[in-house]
Design a protein around this motif. Structure first.
Motif, mmCIF file in Angstrom:
data_model
loop_
_atom_site.group_PDB
_atom_site.id
_atom_site.type_symbol
_atom_site.label_atom_id
_atom_site.label_comp_id
_atom_site.label_asym_id
_atom_site.label_seq_id
_atom_site.Cartn_x
_atom_site.Cartn_y
_atom_site.Cartn_z
ATOM 1 N N LYS A 137 0.963 4.702 -15.755
ATOM 2 C CA LYS A 137 1.244 3.353 -16.253
ATOM 3 C C LYS A 137 0.986 2.307 -15.173
ATOM 4 C CE LYS A 137 4.632 4.657 -19.760
ATOM 5 N NZ LYS A 137 6.038 4.557 -20.205
ATOM 6 N N ASN A 138 1.357 2.606 -13.933
ATOM 7 C CA ASN A 138 1.132 1.669 -12.835
ATOM 8 C C ASN A 138 -0.360 1.458 -12.586
ATOM 9 O OD1 ASN A 138 3.902 1.591 -12.590
ATOM 10 N ND2 ASN A 138 3.982 2.872 -10.767
ATOM 11 N N CYS A 139 -1.146 2.525 -12.685
ATOM 12 C CA CYS A 139 -2.602 2.405 -12.543
ATOM 13 C C CYS A 139 -3.153 1.457 -13.603
ATOM 14 C CB CYS A 139 -3.285 3.764 -12.683
ATOM 15 S SG CYS A 139 -2.982 4.915 -11.340
ATOM 16 N N TYR A 140 -2.788 1.686 -14.859
ATOM 17 C CA TYR A 140 -3.296 0.838 -15.940
ATOM 18 C C TYR A 140 -2.809 -0.608 -15.803
ATOM 19 C CZ TYR A 140 -5.468 4.693 -18.439
ATOM 20 O OH TYR A 140 -6.283 5.739 -18.795
ATOM 21 N N SER A 141 -1.620 -0.811 -15.281
ATOM 22 C CA SER A 141 -1.120 -2.167 -15.064
ATOM 23 C C SER A 141 -2.000 -2.900 -14.053
ATOM 24 C CB SER A 141 0.331 -2.112 -14.576
ATOM 25 O OG SER A 141 0.788 -3.405 -14.264
ATOM 26 N N GLY A 176 0.785 -1.226 0.000
ATOM 27 C CA GLY A 176 0.000 0.000 0.000
ATOM 28 C C GLY A 176 0.819 1.279 0.000
ATOM 29 N N ALA A 177 2.133 1.167 -0.118
ATOM 30 C CA ALA A 177 2.996 2.351 -0.137
ATOM 31 C C ALA A 177 3.012 2.951 -1.546
ATOM 32 C CB ALA A 177 4.417 1.997 0.291
ATOM 33 N N PRO A 178 2.973 4.272 -1.656
ATOM 34 C CA PRO A 178 3.022 4.921 -2.970
ATOM 35 C C PRO A 178 4.305 4.560 -3.724
ATOM 36 C CG PRO A 178 2.416 6.501 -1.267
ATOM 37 C CD PRO A 178 2.854 5.247 -0.563
ATOM 38 N N THR A 179 4.169 4.408 -5.043
ATOM 39 C CA THR A 179 5.324 4.140 -5.897
ATOM 40 C C THR A 179 5.415 5.236 -6.954
ATOM 41 O OG1 THR A 179 3.988 2.726 -7.340
ATOM 42 C CG2 THR A 179 5.209 1.633 -5.572
ATOM 43 N N SER A 180 6.582 5.368 -7.528
ATOM 44 C CA SER A 180 6.836 6.361 -8.587
ATOM 45 C C SER A 180 6.445 7.770 -8.152
ATOM 46 C CB SER A 180 6.100 5.974 -9.880
ATOM 47 O OG SER A 180 6.473 4.678 -10.286
ATOM 48 N N VAL A 181 6.784 8.091 -6.918
ATOM 49 C CA VAL A 181 6.435 9.398 -6.351
ATOM 50 C C VAL A 181 7.015 10.517 -7.214
ATOM 51 C CG1 VAL A 181 6.674 10.892 -4.326
ATOM 52 C CG2 VAL A 181 6.256 8.442 -4.024
ATOM 53 N N GLY A 182 6.145 11.445 -7.623
ATOM 54 C CA GLY A 182 6.563 12.587 -8.415
ATOM 55 C C GLY A 182 6.635 12.338 -9.913
ATOM 56 N N ASP A 183 6.447 11.093 -10.373
ATOM 57 C CA ASP A 183 6.552 10.746 -11.785
ATOM 58 C C ASP A 183 5.146 10.462 -12.319
ATOM 59 O OD1 ASP A 183 6.923 9.536 -14.300
ATOM 60 O OD2 ASP A 183 8.736 8.475 -13.644
ATOM 61 N N PHE A 184 4.516 11.472 -12.905
ATOM 62 C CA PHE A 184 3.118 11.350 -13.328
ATOM 63 C C PHE A 184 2.918 10.210 -14.325
ATOM 64 C CE2 PHE A 184 -0.967 12.039 -15.030
ATOM 65 C CZ PHE A 184 -1.674 12.733 -14.075
ATOM 66 N N LEU A 185 3.722 10.167 -15.382
ATOM 67 C CA LEU A 185 3.533 9.151 -16.408
ATOM 68 C C LEU A 185 3.687 7.748 -15.835
ATOM 69 C CD1 LEU A 185 2.970 8.315 -19.311
ATOM 70 C CD2 LEU A 185 5.416 8.632 -19.796
ATOM 71 N N GLU A 233 -2.118 11.143 -24.028
ATOM 72 C CA GLU A 233 -1.904 10.380 -25.253
ATOM 73 C C GLU A 233 -1.517 8.925 -24.961
ATOM 74 O OE1 GLU A 233 1.217 10.509 -28.892
ATOM 75 O OE2 GLU A 233 0.187 12.404 -28.453
ATOM 76 N N TYR A 234 -0.941 8.661 -23.782
ATOM 77 C CA TYR A 234 -0.586 7.289 -23.397
ATOM 78 C C TYR A 234 -1.809 6.374 -23.463
ATOM 79 C CZ TYR A 234 0.841 3.260 -20.692
ATOM 80 O OH TYR A 234 1.097 1.968 -20.288
ATOM 81 N N ARG A 235 -2.989 6.931 -23.247
ATOM 82 C CA ARG A 235 -4.226 6.147 -23.286
ATOM 83 C C ARG A 235 -4.446 5.501 -24.647
ATOM 84 N NH1 ARG A 235 -8.410 9.086 -23.078
ATOM 85 N NH2 ARG A 235 -9.847 7.663 -22.032
ATOM 86 N N ASN A 236 -3.827 6.056 -25.711
ATOM 87 C CA ASN A 236 -3.926 5.447 -27.039
ATOM 88 C C ASN A 236 -3.300 4.055 -27.076
ATOM 89 O OD1 ASN A 236 -5.244 7.660 -28.251
ATOM 90 N ND2 ASN A 236 -3.285 8.687 -28.574
ATOM 91 N N THR A 237 -2.385 3.772 -26.179
ATOM 92 C CA THR A 237 -1.786 2.437 -26.112
ATOM 93 C C THR A 237 -2.663 1.482 -25.311
ATOM 94 O OG1 THR A 237 -0.465 2.822 -24.106
ATOM 95 C CG2 THR A 237 0.531 3.458 -26.221
ATOM 96 N N ILE A 238 -3.581 2.020 -24.537
ATOM 97 C CA ILE A 238 -4.488 1.215 -23.714
ATOM 98 C C ILE A 238 -5.770 0.903 -24.485
ATOM 99 C CG2 ILE A 238 -5.854 1.196 -21.577
ATOM 100 C CD1 ILE A 238 -2.765 1.080 -21.165
ATOM 101 N N TYR A 239 -6.350 1.928 -25.047
ATOM 102 C CA TYR A 239 -7.605 1.793 -25.792
ATOM 103 C C TYR A 239 -7.292 1.831 -27.287
ATOM 104 C CZ TYR A 239 -9.541 2.738 -21.219
ATOM 105 O OH TYR A 239 -9.834 2.679 -19.884
#
Length: 132
Positions: A53-57, A40-49, A91-97
């Motif tokens: 990506k972690n959310c979509y994973s 439950g600890a935050p990852t990729s702190v400060g790195d929006f992209l 635009e990253y969403r184009n790789t998801i959808y």
């Protein structure tokens, strides 16, 4: 129809009091995914992209549990504390959808569960597979 619950991180979800997903019939509702590790600890702190990506994973893991993919998603709601950051990386969403985009909303919020979280994404999916 009996709800089928799924916990991606059972211990974390128990502490915070939620299930990551529930399937009722052909409808799947997925709680917001954030960028966290299995404790439950935050990852990729400060790195929006990377947080995105972690959310979509994590969302992909939930969808696969039910035999689905992002092609089955009909609603996607994005919550962020940094709308310009989201728009920069949307635009990253184009790789998801890759077939079509779902309906949904993009909302800038004052805060998320932990201050390190920059984005949270929740989904709804529909599948024609038989229920268990």
């Amino acid at each position: 129809m009996k709800p089928e619950y799924f916990n991606l991180r059972p211990e974390v979800e128990k502490v915070y009091g939620y299930s990551h997903a529930v399937k009722i019939g052909n409808s799947i509702k997925v709680s917001g995914a954030v960028s966290m590790d299995d404790e439950g600890a935050p990852t990729s702190v400060g790195d929006f992209l990377q947080q995105m990506k972690n959310c979509y994973s994590d969302l992909d893991k939930v969808l696969k549990h039910y035999g689905c993919s992002f092609d089955d998603v009909v609603v996607e709601n994005v919550f962020t504390i940094d709308m310009p950051g989201f728009l920069e990386h949307a635009e990253y969403r184009n790789t998801i959808y890759t077939k079509q985009f779902p309906t949904g909303s993009w909302l800038e919020v004052k805060g998320l569960a932990l201050p390190e979280f920059l984005i949270e994404i929740e989904l709804e999916a529909e599948t024609q597979q038989l229920t268990k």
